[in-house]
Design a protein around this motif. Sequence first.
Motif, PDB file in Angstrom:
ATOM      1  N   ALA A 123     -12.348 -29.753  51.878  1.00 39.76           N
ATOM      2  CA  ALA A 123     -13.516 -29.804  50.997  1.00 39.76           C
ATOM      3  C   ALA A 123     -13.080 -29.839  49.538  1.00 39.76           C
ATOM      4  O   ALA A 123     -13.633 -30.589  48.727  1.00 39.76           O
ATOM      5  CB  ALA A 123     -14.421 -28.596  51.258  1.00 39.76           C
ATOM      6  N   ARG A 181     -23.379 -20.652  50.935  1.00 38.85           N
ATOM      7  CA  ARG A 181     -24.651 -21.382  50.946  1.00 38.85           C
ATOM      8  C   ARG A 181     -24.909 -22.027  49.583  1.00 38.85           C
ATOM      9  O   ARG A 181     -25.332 -23.180  49.509  1.00 38.85           O
ATOM     10  CB  ARG A 181     -25.794 -20.433  51.312  1.00 38.85           C
ATOM     11  CG  ARG A 181     -27.160 -21.135  51.293  1.00 38.85           C
ATOM     12  CD  ARG A 181     -28.210 -20.386  52.081  1.00 38.85           C
ATOM     13  NE  ARG A 181     -28.582 -19.111  51.492  1.00 38.85           N
ATOM     14  CZ  ARG A 181     -29.437 -18.255  52.067  1.00 38.85           C
ATOM     15  NH1 ARG A 181     -29.967 -18.547  53.243  1.00 38.85           N
ATOM     16  NH2 ARG A 181     -29.730 -17.106  51.491  1.00 38.85           N
ATOM     17  N   VAL A 239     -22.348 -24.967  48.966  1.00 42.28           N
ATOM     18  CA  VAL A 239     -22.732 -26.146  49.738  1.00 42.28           C
ATOM     19  C   VAL A 239     -23.946 -26.817  49.097  1.00 42.28           C
ATOM     20  O   VAL A 239     -24.041 -28.044  49.049  1.00 42.28           O
ATOM     21  CB  VAL A 239     -23.019 -25.772  51.202  1.00 42.28           C
ATOM     22  CG1 VAL A 239     -23.654 -26.938  51.953  1.00 42.28           C
ATOM     23  CG2 VAL A 239     -21.734 -25.344  51.902  1.00 42.28           C
ATOM     24  N   SER A 240     -24.851 -26.018  48.575  1.00 42.42           N
ATOM     25  CA  SER A 240     -26.024 -26.573  47.900  1.00 42.42           C
ATOM     26  C   SER A 240     -25.610 -27.362  46.663  1.00 42.42           C
ATOM     27  O   SER A 240     -26.134 -28.447  46.386  1.00 42.42           O
ATOM     28  CB  SER A 240     -26.980 -25.441  47.513  1.00 42.42           C
ATOM     29  OG  SER A 240     -28.111 -25.941  46.839  1.00 42.42           O
ATOM     30  N   THR A 289     -22.683 -28.745  46.235  1.00 41.16           N
ATOM     31  CA  THR A 289     -21.989 -29.929  46.732  1.00 41.16           C
ATOM     32  C   THR A 289     -22.986 -30.985  47.183  1.00 41.16           C
ATOM     33  O   THR A 289     -22.751 -32.180  47.036  1.00 41.16           O
ATOM     34  CB  THR A 289     -21.053 -29.552  47.892  1.00 41.16           C
ATOM     35  OG1 THR A 289     -20.151 -28.528  47.440  1.00 41.16           O
ATOM     36  CG2 THR A 289     -20.250 -30.740  48.359  1.00 41.16           C
ATOM     37  N   ARG A 290     -24.106 -30.552  47.732  1.00 41.92           N
ATOM     38  CA  ARG A 290     -25.135 -31.505  48.138  1.00 41.92           C
ATOM     39  C   ARG A 290     -25.656 -32.280  46.927  1.00 41.92           C
ATOM     40  O   ARG A 290     -25.947 -33.486  47.019  1.00 41.92           O
ATOM     41  CB  ARG A 290     -26.291 -30.779  48.835  1.00 41.92           C
ATOM     42  CG  ARG A 290     -27.317 -31.720  49.453  1.00 41.92           C
ATOM     43  CD  ARG A 290     -28.408 -30.965  50.203  1.00 41.92           C
ATOM     44  NE  ARG A 290     -27.850 -30.171  51.272  1.00 41.92           N
ATOM     45  CZ  ARG A 290     -27.854 -28.839  51.306  1.00 41.92           C
ATOM     46  NH1 ARG A 290     -28.413 -28.160  50.302  1.00 41.92           N
ATOM     47  NH2 ARG A 290     -27.339 -28.174  52.310  1.00 41.92           N
ATOM     48  N   MET A 311     -18.563 -31.394  54.216  1.00 44.49           N
ATOM     49  CA  MET A 311     -19.521 -30.290  54.200  1.00 44.49           C
ATOM     50  C   MET A 311     -20.215 -30.092  55.542  1.00 44.49           C
ATOM     51  O   MET A 311     -20.983 -29.152  55.704  1.00 44.49           O
ATOM     52  CB  MET A 311     -20.592 -30.551  53.126  1.00 44.49           C
ATOM     53  CG  MET A 311     -20.063 -30.518  51.712  1.00 44.49           C
ATOM     54  SD  MET A 311     -19.399 -28.903  51.254  1.00 44.49           S
ATOM     55  CE  MET A 311     -17.662 -29.315  51.144  1.00 44.49           C
ATOM     56  N   LEU A 341     -16.833 -27.582  58.438  1.00 42.88           N
ATOM     57  CA  LEU A 341     -16.973 -26.198  57.972  1.00 42.88           C
ATOM     58  C   LEU A 341     -17.569 -25.282  59.034  1.00 42.88           C
ATOM     59  O   LEU A 341     -17.799 -24.107  58.769  1.00 42.88           O
ATOM     60  CB  LEU A 341     -17.845 -26.148  56.706  1.00 42.88           C
ATOM     61  CG  LEU A 341     -17.179 -26.593  55.401  1.00 42.88           C
ATOM     62  CD1 LEU A 341     -18.168 -26.474  54.251  1.00 42.88           C
ATOM     63  CD2 LEU A 341     -15.927 -25.784  55.091  1.00 42.88           C
ATOM     64  N   ARG A 380     -18.123 -21.166  59.045  1.00 45.14           N
ATOM     65  CA  ARG A 380     -19.446 -20.546  59.189  1.00 45.14           C
ATOM     66  C   ARG A 380     -19.471 -19.553  60.350  1.00 45.14           C
ATOM     67  O   ARG A 380     -20.152 -18.537  60.302  1.00 45.14           O
ATOM     68  CB  ARG A 380     -20.501 -21.630  59.408  1.00 45.14           C
ATOM     69  CG  ARG A 380     -20.699 -22.556  58.201  1.00 45.14           C
ATOM     70  CD  ARG A 380     -21.860 -23.522  58.449  1.00 45.14           C
ATOM     71  NE  ARG A 380     -22.074 -24.409  57.322  1.00 45.14           N
ATOM     72  CZ  ARG A 380     -21.605 -25.649  57.257  1.00 45.14           C
ATOM     73  NH1 ARG A 380     -20.896 -26.147  58.253  1.00 45.14           N
ATOM     74  NH2 ARG A 380     -21.850 -26.395  56.202  1.00 45.14           N
TER      75      ARG A 380
END
Length: 554
Positions: free
Chosen positions: A394, A444, A447-448, A450-451, A473, A477, A481
């Motif tokens: 990542a 979380r 990742v948000s 990265t989105r 992502m 992952l 998680r």
Amino acid sequence: MPNITRGDRMGGLMVYLAGEGRSNEHEDQHLVAGDPAIMAMYGDDVLDRDTALAIARDLDEPHRVFGTEVTQLKTITDPETGAVHKERVDAHVWHASLSLKAEEGQLSDEQWNAIATDFVDAMEFTEAGSGRSPARWVAVRHGLSTNGNDHIHIAVSLVREDGTKVNVHRDRQRSQDIARDLEVKYRLQLTTSRLAASTERGEKPSERSIAERAGSAEVKARRLERGVRAASGAAQTEGEFVRRLHQLGIIAKPRFAAGRDDVVAGYSVAIRPVKGEPIVWHGGGRLARDLTLQRLREGWEDSPQAASEGAAEWQATWRNPVRYKPVHPGAELREPTPEMWQDYTANVTELRRQLRDVPKDDRATWAIVAKETSAAFAAWSERVEETPGPLADASRVLARSAQIRKHQVKPKPSGMASASGAAMLLMMATKGGKGTMAEAILLRQLVSTTRALFESHNAIQDARQAQQISQAMGSKLDALRARLPELPVAPGRAAPDRNVPAPANETDAELAVRLLQAQRGKAPRTPSSPVPNRIEPARPVTPTIRPDRDGHER
């Protein structure tokens, strides 16, 4: 991917394009585009040798009629003596091949026609593109290359129909820029090196061989790049950066400015060697474009005290990189507090909110976000992955989005939140372990963020990078998680610790600090749950007196 050559024999070029090819790879040779007159005469013909020579004569007509000289300075080597000299040679034939990567498949003749026409217009060969008399041109298609690449060849006469010369100054750079625009317009796979100015350093065969002999999953340069990203993202000062490199098993040495020993202009790093192993140094800028010392300093504190501290650490490691000992140990030795988890999780949350207002084509700002987020994943990887895993992947994928040309770099927008604190948290946390709820919450938010990067690449039609981010992502992952606690579906849901009630409208940052405080044996004061902090009575301490002391030294 345009490739340009110049020459003086239009007939030779056209015969080659119509022929079988060096490896008999040419098939179904035909025109897909060209100036209107040539397409009207030859557009439907089979492109054999005679047709190719006829097209060449028409392309060359302005050059023959007007006798306009178009030359190029060329280096000539005497075959007998080996002497080298430069001279002007005829170079009125301009040739470019436009090629796709093999995995993109093939385009239709109509698509290649549109691409070729747009390309010569943008290069100002045509009347539509230059407002001047047109230059004659054709585009030839003759099947896939030996490597499976779909491509076309464009042949242009550099003498316009009125006898004037075509200006081809900086034609190679201009063709690259035009190709980038065409990739976006026709939704083709963006050539990463052109988009991001050589995104990442390639692996040398010798490096890969060394890694394989040592049983390593990656070459040393990759390991160093990730370590430098983690250390630089977690550091608040230059001195802290040097010390954090030391923590990661990376030795560093400075490159001082000429005639100075207190002004550092650059740096090199290496994996700490085992006894008898040679040290292989890598310059920061060679690891990645955004890891030069100048670029790294943009994210650190800029003050006389910080500069002095940094110089002291560089001087200490310069004297003996292997035996370097920190001069001013600091933040890198601390343990993260619940309040720090709350603050830095809140920073990442705020950053994600602010990104909604950042234009998708603002490459400079998105590069900063990518760099900080990449550093956070790199720091996490350094802490929990014995061998490069999904976190390292990542980090590497996001790092590609941080690579931009020097002239594109801009200061970080004032008031913009940062994800760099996440890297510091993850570097400070205990190495290894199953993970905490606070880490799950931070993941979380990362990742948000990265989105949002994924959406920016989608918006500028960088399909390849968007796909790589999506893959990094996604399922990759899942293993991480699985090691982290399950998050509440929404703020206000009962937390895993049933003894700590969940306030309504609780943010991720507040949830992180509440759970961490609960793990430490105290619940925070909240408006909906006024629980006092747990007070533990002090245990009596029995003093131990050494025989040679009387107990009164203090």
